[in-house]
Scaffold this motif. Sequence first.
Motif, PDB file in Angstrom:
ATOM      1  N   SER A 257       0.827  -1.208   0.000  1.00 50.11           N
ATOM      2  CA  SER A 257       0.000   0.000   0.000  1.00 50.11           C
ATOM      3  C   SER A 257       0.861   1.258   0.000  1.00 50.11           C
ATOM      4  O   SER A 257       0.518   2.254  -0.649  1.00 50.11           O
ATOM      5  CB  SER A 257      -0.932  -0.002   1.218  1.00 50.11           C
ATOM      6  OG  SER A 257      -0.212   0.222   2.422  1.00 50.11           O
ATOM      7  N   ASN A 260       2.285   1.717  -3.472  1.00 55.37           N
ATOM      8  CA  ASN A 260       1.260   2.205  -4.407  1.00 55.37           C
ATOM      9  C   ASN A 260       1.032   3.705  -4.278  1.00 55.37           C
ATOM     10  O   ASN A 260       0.569   4.357  -5.218  1.00 55.37           O
ATOM     11  CB  ASN A 260      -0.055   1.456  -4.182  1.00 55.37           C
ATOM     12  CG  ASN A 260      -0.022   0.042  -4.747  1.00 55.37           C
ATOM     13  OD1 ASN A 260       0.770  -0.262  -5.636  1.00 55.37           O
ATOM     14  ND2 ASN A 260      -0.882  -0.823  -4.237  1.00 55.37           N
ATOM     15  N   ARG A 265       7.558   1.806  -8.841  1.00 50.37           N
ATOM     16  CA  ARG A 265       6.757   0.832  -9.577  1.00 50.37           C
ATOM     17  C   ARG A 265       6.954  -0.554  -8.980  1.00 50.37           C
ATOM     18  O   ARG A 265       8.059  -0.922  -8.600  1.00 50.37           O
ATOM     19  CB  ARG A 265       7.165   0.809 -11.051  1.00 50.37           C
ATOM     20  CG  ARG A 265       6.909   2.118 -11.816  1.00 50.37           C
ATOM     21  CD  ARG A 265       7.579   2.057 -13.177  1.00 50.37           C
ATOM     22  NE  ARG A 265       9.033   1.853 -13.030  1.00 50.37           N
ATOM     23  CZ  ARG A 265       9.767   1.130 -13.863  1.00 50.37           C
ATOM     24  NH1 ARG A 265       9.219   0.499 -14.888  1.00 50.37           N
ATOM     25  NH2 ARG A 265      11.074   1.020 -13.667  1.00 50.37           N
ATOM     26  N   ARG A 282      -4.577 -12.212  -3.125  1.00 49.61           N
ATOM     27  CA  ARG A 282      -4.914 -12.533  -4.513  1.00 49.61           C
ATOM     28  C   ARG A 282      -5.651 -11.391  -5.192  1.00 49.61           C
ATOM     29  O   ARG A 282      -5.687 -11.302  -6.413  1.00 49.61           O
ATOM     30  CB  ARG A 282      -5.763 -13.809  -4.554  1.00 49.61           C
ATOM     31  CG  ARG A 282      -5.043 -15.032  -3.999  1.00 49.61           C
ATOM     32  CD  ARG A 282      -5.986 -16.189  -3.761  1.00 49.61           C
ATOM     33  NE  ARG A 282      -5.571 -16.945  -2.578  1.00 49.61           N
ATOM     34  CZ  ARG A 282      -6.351 -17.801  -1.927  1.00 49.61           C
ATOM     35  NH1 ARG A 282      -7.586 -18.005  -2.355  1.00 49.61           N
ATOM     36  NH2 ARG A 282      -5.901 -18.440  -0.871  1.00 49.61           N
ATOM     37  N   TYR A 283      -6.260 -10.506  -4.389  1.00 51.59           N
ATOM     38  CA  TYR A 283      -7.035  -9.394  -4.930  1.00 51.59           C
ATOM     39  C   TYR A 283      -6.360  -8.044  -4.702  1.00 51.59           C
ATOM     40  O   TYR A 283      -6.967  -6.997  -4.906  1.00 51.59           O
ATOM     41  CB  TYR A 283      -8.437  -9.401  -4.313  1.00 51.59           C
ATOM     42  CG  TYR A 283      -9.194 -10.663  -4.649  1.00 51.59           C
ATOM     43  CD1 TYR A 283      -9.843 -10.806  -5.870  1.00 51.59           C
ATOM     44  CD2 TYR A 283      -9.221 -11.734  -3.761  1.00 51.59           C
ATOM     45  CE1 TYR A 283     -10.513 -11.972  -6.185  1.00 51.59           C
ATOM     46  CE2 TYR A 283      -9.892 -12.914  -4.080  1.00 51.59           C
ATOM     47  CZ  TYR A 283     -10.534 -13.022  -5.288  1.00 51.59           C
ATOM     48  OH  TYR A 283     -11.197 -14.190  -5.605  1.00 51.59           O
ATOM     49  N   ALA A 284      -5.086  -8.082  -4.265  1.00 50.80           N
ATOM     50  CA  ALA A 284      -4.345  -6.834  -4.090  1.00 50.80           C
ATOM     51  C   ALA A 284      -3.987  -6.263  -5.455  1.00 50.80           C
ATOM     52  O   ALA A 284      -4.126  -6.918  -6.490  1.00 50.80           O
ATOM     53  CB  ALA A 284      -3.076  -7.107  -3.279  1.00 50.80           C
ATOM     54  N   ASN A 285      -3.516  -5.027  -5.454  1.00 47.64           N
ATOM     55  CA  ASN A 285      -3.104  -4.381  -6.701  1.00 47.64           C
ATOM     56  C   ASN A 285      -1.649  -3.907  -6.567  1.00 47.64           C
ATOM     57  O   ASN A 285      -1.387  -2.933  -5.875  1.00 47.64           O
ATOM     58  CB  ASN A 285      -4.004  -3.190  -7.006  1.00 47.64           C
ATOM     59  CG  ASN A 285      -3.649  -2.512  -8.326  1.00 47.64           C
ATOM     60  OD1 ASN A 285      -3.093  -3.146  -9.214  1.00 47.64           O
ATOM     61  ND2 ASN A 285      -3.953  -1.228  -8.441  1.00 47.64           N
ATOM     62  N   PRO A 286      -0.724  -4.631  -7.206  1.00 49.28           N
ATOM     63  CA  PRO A 286      -0.898  -5.864  -7.985  1.00 49.28           C
ATOM     64  C   PRO A 286      -1.067  -7.077  -7.068  1.00 49.28           C
ATOM     65  O   PRO A 286      -0.790  -7.002  -5.876  1.00 49.28           O
ATOM     66  CB  PRO A 286       0.420  -5.950  -8.770  1.00 49.28           C
ATOM     67  CG  PRO A 286       1.414  -5.294  -7.871  1.00 49.28           C
ATOM     68  CD  PRO A 286       0.687  -4.155  -7.202  1.00 49.28           C
ATOM     69  N   ALA A 287      -1.540  -8.187  -7.648  1.00 53.48           N
ATOM     70  CA  ALA A 287      -1.726  -9.417  -6.872  1.00 53.48           C
ATOM     71  C   ALA A 287      -0.407  -9.836  -6.230  1.00 53.48           C
ATOM     72  O   ALA A 287       0.658  -9.745  -6.840  1.00 53.48           O
ATOM     73  CB  ALA A 287      -2.248 -10.527  -7.780  1.00 53.48           C
ATOM     74  N   ARG A 330       3.071 -14.071  -8.444  1.00 49.88           N
ATOM     75  CA  ARG A 330       2.008 -13.256  -9.049  1.00 49.88           C
ATOM     76  C   ARG A 330       2.600 -11.913  -9.491  1.00 49.88           C
ATOM     77  O   ARG A 330       3.814 -11.758  -9.574  1.00 49.88           O
ATOM     78  CB  ARG A 330       0.853 -13.089  -8.042  1.00 49.88           C
ATOM     79  CG  ARG A 330       0.205 -14.405  -7.610  1.00 49.88           C
ATOM     80  CD  ARG A 330      -1.063 -14.149  -6.801  1.00 49.88           C
ATOM     81  NE  ARG A 330      -1.671 -15.418  -6.359  1.00 49.88           N
ATOM     82  CZ  ARG A 330      -1.735 -15.819  -5.102  1.00 49.88           C
ATOM     83  NH1 ARG A 330      -1.260 -15.045  -4.121  1.00 49.88           N
ATOM     84  NH2 ARG A 330      -2.293 -16.969  -4.781  1.00 49.88           N
ATOM     85  N   ALA A 331       1.727 -10.953  -9.734  1.00 51.96           N
ATOM     86  CA  ALA A 331       2.145  -9.719 -10.368  1.00 51.96           C
ATOM     87  C   ALA A 331       3.084  -8.856  -9.522  1.00 51.96           C
ATOM     88  O   ALA A 331       3.832  -8.039 -10.049  1.00 51.96           O
ATOM     89  CB  ALA A 331       0.917  -8.886 -10.750  1.00 51.96           C
ATOM     90  N   SER A 332       3.086  -9.029  -8.197  1.00 49.83           N
ATOM     91  CA  SER A 332       3.936  -8.176  -7.353  1.00 49.83           C
ATOM     92  C   SER A 332       5.423  -8.492  -7.517  1.00 49.83           C
ATOM     93  O   SER A 332       6.276  -7.731  -7.074  1.00 49.83           O
ATOM     94  CB  SER A 332       3.540  -8.291  -5.883  1.00 49.83           C
ATOM     95  OG  SER A 332       3.870  -9.550  -5.352  1.00 49.83           O
TER      96      SER A 332
END
Length: 335
Positions: A257, A260, A265, A282-287, A330-332
């Motif tokens: 957080s 972000n 980045r 799993r639903y974080a941004n990014p996952a 995942r994306a992180s």
Amino acid sequence: MTVHLKDIAAYTGVSIKTVSNVVNGNYEHVGPKTRTLVLEAIKKLNYKPNVAARHLRKAPVGVLAYAFPDLANPYFAEVGEAIVAVANQQGYTVLLDFTSAQRDKELNVLTGLQPHLLDGVILDSHALDLEDIVLNDTQRPIVLLGERLFGASVDHILIDNVAASYTATKHLLSLGKRRIAAIGVQQCRSEAPSLRLQGFIQALTEEGLAVDEALLLEGGLWHRADGAAAMRRLLSLDEPPDAVCCFNDLMALGALSVLNESSYRVPGDIAIIGIDDIEDGRYANPALSTIAPDKHEIARLAVTLLVERIKGTRNGPPECIKAPFRLCPRASTLG
């Protein structure tokens, strides 16, 4: 006034386990002087074994307890959900008991509740000592979870914490990250911080990288706010890290957080990985990339071993079993 084993132990200055051994006639590891001391205390204090409790404990009621320390951490809820599902399949109801990691509440789950209310306990303890985990006439079968009380005379289920953090750190290294921080390294009653730090350092050492003490941060209570505070300290360094291994997902979500809200980045500038695979990640941004303990297997092992102890079909020595885990990139970290 009813006299318990702990009262005899306090009066004589010996451990509860020693008193239990004397009461049950297990003199192999009790010296003659100590045996005499305990027997005299038993007579003086008028201790009487709880025969009714022993009898009642043999009559199953179909109820287990899962005692856990932290209601704010979704990991324990997810493990609890898996325990309930497995127990229901075996015909048991599960009582969920939130202990707040307080010693008196953990002891109450083991010895305070009436024997006819529970058949057995699955305990994730953050406050008890080894001598508290002694089966006596007021206790029911126990299975331990988590990174404490190694060597207790009961079955114990956990993951390989050294290997888990090692795997997480190796993943970051495989992506070309070299200035890697760790959040959650403080020493506490749980051995998870020190075990996960071992794996983190092992991965760096194998890569020929020195450990930078400035990149090793405490994680408070291992909640989101603790991870966020640690991430802010890392970003204030003259040379921030290019990756962070958080020792649980909640701290990773807090760190994420902060990133972000910054100009950094994820994962291009700073990659993030956690441990636990809670649903939020799993639903974080990014996952969130994470290490996923096999929660269903942890539950299956814990319930199965406990039920076998309750039914008397498992009579061998206690086992310490490590459940599997897997890397979930995942994306992180992958972008």
